[in-house]
Scaffold this motif. Structure first.
Motif, PDB file in Angstrom:
ATOM      1  N   MET A   3     -82.974  92.584  14.960  1.00 20.90           N
ATOM      2  CA  MET A   3     -82.014  91.623  14.863  1.00 20.90           C
ATOM      3  C   MET A   3     -80.446  92.136  15.010  1.00 20.90           C
ATOM      4  O   MET A   3     -79.580  91.577  15.510  1.00 20.90           O
ATOM      5  CB  MET A   3     -81.851  90.931  13.553  1.00 20.90           C
ATOM      6  N   GLN A   7     -77.496  91.288  17.731  1.00 18.32           N
ATOM      7  CA  GLN A   7     -76.316  90.906  17.236  1.00 18.32           C
ATOM      8  C   GLN A   7     -75.129  91.686  18.004  1.00 18.32           C
ATOM      9  O   GLN A   7     -74.230  90.858  18.527  1.00 18.32           O
ATOM     10  CB  GLN A   7     -76.149  90.877  15.612  1.00 18.32           C
ATOM     11  N   GLN A  65     -74.229  85.078  14.504  1.00 17.83           N
ATOM     12  CA  GLN A  65     -75.521  84.882  13.801  1.00 17.83           C
ATOM     13  C   GLN A  65     -76.301  83.988  14.205  1.00 17.83           C
ATOM     14  O   GLN A  65     -77.703  84.014  14.349  1.00 17.83           O
ATOM     15  CB  GLN A  65     -75.400  84.878  12.340  1.00 17.83           C
ATOM     16  N   ASP A  69     -80.015  84.013  16.168  1.00 16.29           N
ATOM     17  CA  ASP A  69     -80.975  83.512  15.576  1.00 16.29           C
ATOM     18  C   ASP A  69     -81.754  82.564  16.848  1.00 16.29           C
ATOM     19  O   ASP A  69     -83.021  82.749  16.978  1.00 16.29           O
ATOM     20  CB  ASP A  69     -80.862  82.433  14.494  1.00 16.29           C
ATOM     21  N   TYR A  70     -81.144  81.917  17.457  1.00 15.39           N
ATOM     22  CA  TYR A  70     -81.484  81.174  18.536  1.00 15.39           C
ATOM     23  C   TYR A  70     -82.033  81.824  19.858  1.00 15.39           C
ATOM     24  O   TYR A  70     -83.206  81.741  20.109  1.00 15.39           O
ATOM     25  CB  TYR A  70     -80.443  80.147  19.177  1.00 15.39           C
ATOM     26  N   THR A  73     -85.566  83.464  18.686  1.00 14.19           N
ATOM     27  CA  THR A  73     -86.797  82.632  18.564  1.00 14.19           C
ATOM     28  C   THR A  73     -87.106  82.175  20.176  1.00 14.19           C
ATOM     29  O   THR A  73     -88.065  81.758  19.991  1.00 14.19           O
ATOM     30  CB  THR A  73     -86.234  81.342  17.812  1.00 14.19           C
TER      31      THR A  73
END
Length: 77
Positions: A3, A7, A65, A69-70, A73
């Motif tokens: 992550m 980012q 963030q 996250d999108y 996933t």
């Protein structure tokens, strides 16, 4: 890709699109106009292989963030 790396990559993309520095948790929706949102969608698709839906783009540019996250996933392994 973890992550933090995702980012960081998205920060680079966002900064290139809007021409300003951003932090992962910074509220950034107001930094985008309609053209820069389209450009962001193209860059994310080209670099990360994820299509950002037009009807969700306003919510997705809330912060890096939220965007990360999108993308995390919806990325193919």
């Amino acid at each position: 890709m973890d992550m933090q790396a995702l980012q960081n990559q998205l920060i680079e993309i966002v900064e290139a699109v809007i021409g300003a520095r951003v932090q992962a948790d910074e509220y950034m929706e107001s930094l985008f106009d309609s053209m820069s949102k389209v450009q962001l969608m193209v860059e994310v698709k080209d670099r990360l292989g994820v299509t950002l839906p037009v009807d969700e783009i306003d919510a997705l540019v809330e912060s890096v963030q939220v965007l990360a996250d999108y993308v995390a996933t919806h990325r193919k392994p």
